[in-house]
Design a protein around this motif. Sequence first.
Motif, PDB file in Angstrom:
ATOM      1  N   UNK A   1       0.822  -1.215   0.000  1.00 47.24           N
ATOM      2  CA  UNK A   1       0.000   0.000   0.000  1.00 47.24           C
ATOM      3  C   UNK A   1       0.859   1.270   0.000  1.00 47.24           C
ATOM      4  N   UNK A   2       2.088   1.175   0.511  1.00 46.12           N
ATOM      5  CA  UNK A   2       2.989   2.329   0.542  1.00 46.12           C
ATOM      6  C   UNK A   2       3.564   2.649  -0.833  1.00 46.12           C
ATOM      7  N   UNK A   3       3.466   1.713  -1.773  1.00 45.35           N
ATOM      8  CA  UNK A   3       4.093   1.890  -3.077  1.00 45.35           C
ATOM      9  C   UNK A   3       3.467   3.059  -3.838  1.00 45.35           C
ATOM     10  N   UNK A   4       2.172   3.293  -3.681  1.00 43.09           N
ATOM     11  CA  UNK A   4       1.533   4.424  -4.366  1.00 43.09           C
ATOM     12  C   UNK A   4       2.123   5.751  -3.882  1.00 43.09           C
ATOM     13  N   UNK A   5       2.377   5.865  -2.583  1.00 46.36           N
ATOM     14  CA  UNK A   5       3.036   7.071  -2.065  1.00 46.36           C
ATOM     15  C   UNK A   5       4.453   7.183  -2.611  1.00 46.36           C
ATOM     16  N   UNK A   6       5.153   6.060  -2.647  1.00 46.70           N
ATOM     17  CA  UNK A   6       6.515   6.025  -3.182  1.00 46.70           C
ATOM     18  C   UNK A   6       6.524   6.517  -4.629  1.00 46.70           C
TER      19      UNK A   6
ATOM     20  N   UNK B   1       4.434   8.997  11.035  1.00 53.90           N
ATOM     21  CA  UNK B   1       4.172   9.828  12.198  1.00 53.90           C
ATOM     22  C   UNK B   1       2.675  10.040  12.316  1.00 53.90           C
ATOM     23  N   UNK B   2       2.153   9.817  13.480  1.00 53.97           N
ATOM     24  CA  UNK B   2       0.723   9.969  13.752  1.00 53.97           C
ATOM     25  C   UNK B   2      -0.140   9.287  12.693  1.00 53.97           C
ATOM     26  N   UNK B   3       0.268   8.075  12.310  1.00 56.04           N
ATOM     27  CA  UNK B   3      -0.500   7.280  11.359  1.00 56.04           C
ATOM     28  C   UNK B   3      -0.325   7.674   9.902  1.00 56.04           C
ATOM     29  N   UNK B   4       0.549   8.633   9.605  1.00 54.33           N
ATOM     30  CA  UNK B   4       0.768   9.098   8.235  1.00 54.33           C
ATOM     31  C   UNK B   4       2.161   8.670   7.780  1.00 54.33           C
ATOM     32  N   UNK B   5       2.233   8.009   6.649  1.00 54.70           N
ATOM     33  CA  UNK B   5       3.531   7.632   6.071  1.00 54.70           C
ATOM     34  C   UNK B   5       4.109   8.876   5.406  1.00 54.70           C
ATOM     35  N   UNK B   6       5.301   9.300   5.871  1.00 61.36           N
ATOM     36  CA  UNK B   6       5.898  10.534   5.360  1.00 61.36           C
ATOM     37  C   UNK B   6       7.179  10.282   4.565  1.00 61.36           C
ATOM     38  N   UNK B   7       7.651   9.048   4.534  1.00 61.90           N
ATOM     39  CA  UNK B   7       8.879   8.767   3.815  1.00 61.90           C
ATOM     40  C   UNK B   7       9.326   7.338   4.027  1.00 61.90           C
TER      41      UNK B   7
ATOM     42  N   UNK C   1      13.698  10.484 -13.652  1.00 63.43           N
ATOM     43  CA  UNK C   1      12.980   9.905 -14.777  1.00 63.43           C
ATOM     44  C   UNK C   1      11.656   9.379 -14.251  1.00 63.43           C
ATOM     45  N   UNK C   2      10.611   9.466 -15.057  1.00 59.38           N
ATOM     46  CA  UNK C   2       9.299   9.025 -14.578  1.00 59.38           C
ATOM     47  C   UNK C   2       9.290   7.535 -14.296  1.00 59.38           C
ATOM     48  N   UNK C   3       8.625   7.169 -13.219  1.00 59.22           N
ATOM     49  CA  UNK C   3       8.461   5.760 -12.858  1.00 59.22           C
ATOM     50  C   UNK C   3       6.974   5.515 -12.609  1.00 59.22           C
ATOM     51  N   UNK C   4       6.463   4.514 -13.265  1.00 59.49           N
ATOM     52  CA  UNK C   4       5.036   4.215 -13.122  1.00 59.49           C
ATOM     53  C   UNK C   4       4.784   3.442 -11.836  1.00 59.49           C
ATOM     54  N   UNK C   5       3.551   3.495 -11.405  1.00 60.79           N
ATOM     55  CA  UNK C   5       3.140   2.728 -10.234  1.00 60.79           C
ATOM     56  C   UNK C   5       3.411   1.244 -10.466  1.00 60.79           C
TER      57      UNK C   5
ATOM     58  N   UNK D   1       6.302  -3.698  -9.178  1.00 62.10           N
ATOM     59  CA  UNK D   1       7.123  -4.842  -9.600  1.00 62.10           C
ATOM     60  C   UNK D   1       8.435  -4.858  -8.819  1.00 62.10           C
ATOM     61  N   UNK D   2       9.039  -3.690  -8.604  1.00 60.62           N
ATOM     62  CA  UNK D   2      10.281  -3.615  -7.820  1.00 60.62           C
ATOM     63  C   UNK D   2      10.024  -4.059  -6.383  1.00 60.62           C
ATOM     64  N   UNK D   3       8.909  -3.633  -5.817  1.00 57.35           N
ATOM     65  CA  UNK D   3       8.544  -4.040  -4.463  1.00 57.35           C
ATOM     66  C   UNK D   3       8.344  -5.556  -4.402  1.00 57.35           C
ATOM     67  N   UNK D   4       7.590  -6.099  -5.352  1.00 53.25           N
ATOM     68  CA  UNK D   4       7.332  -7.540  -5.377  1.00 53.25           C
ATOM     69  C   UNK D   4       8.624  -8.329  -5.560  1.00 53.25           C
TER      70      UNK D   4
END
Length: 180
Positions: free
Chosen positions: A15-20, A70-76, A39-43, A48-51
């Motif tokens: 789920x973090x991959x979309x933020x990434x 932090x406080x339930x928010x992924x910031x990085x 360079x642009x990287x698609x979701x 695929x890199x995560x998998x």
Amino acid sequence: MFRGEKVVLRAMTRDDVALQAEWENDLETILLADDEPPQPRSLEQLQARFDHGLDGDARLTDNAWFAIETQGVCIGSCGLLGIHPTNRVAWLGICIGRAEYRGRGYGRDAIRLLLEYAFRYRNLRKVSLSCGSHNERGQRCYRACGFVEEGRLRQQQWCDGRYVDCVYMGIFREDWEKAH
């Protein structure tokens, strides 16, 4: 998993991959966090890199990567890359993807937790990093965490229309222990 004063380091999820993807396609963020031209990287590419990381052979690429929350928010995200079992060294990488959280101590807290993980739990003896000389805020943060400049390659990286120095920094376990 690891709690600091401001952040929690936890396992990265799919789920973090979309933020990434959002951060890796933001020019300001990528110019600070990466030493490669943007360079642009698609979701789909990032998923695929995560998998592949989940299915990869840990003996060949021993990395430990965390989401910064932090406080339930992924910031990085941050992590140790290329952990070498014989030399007991690794490279540190970090990206505070949400611009509104930069310069407010979240990165420093994440690095301190990551160093504790590296030295206390992974039994490393040294952690290194590199960054462009244009990233002065990053260098101040690294110094505040105990890193010292070990070298500099002059005009090594092409960044935003100009060549910048590549600054190499490191911290040894014994120096980290003295500070703690």
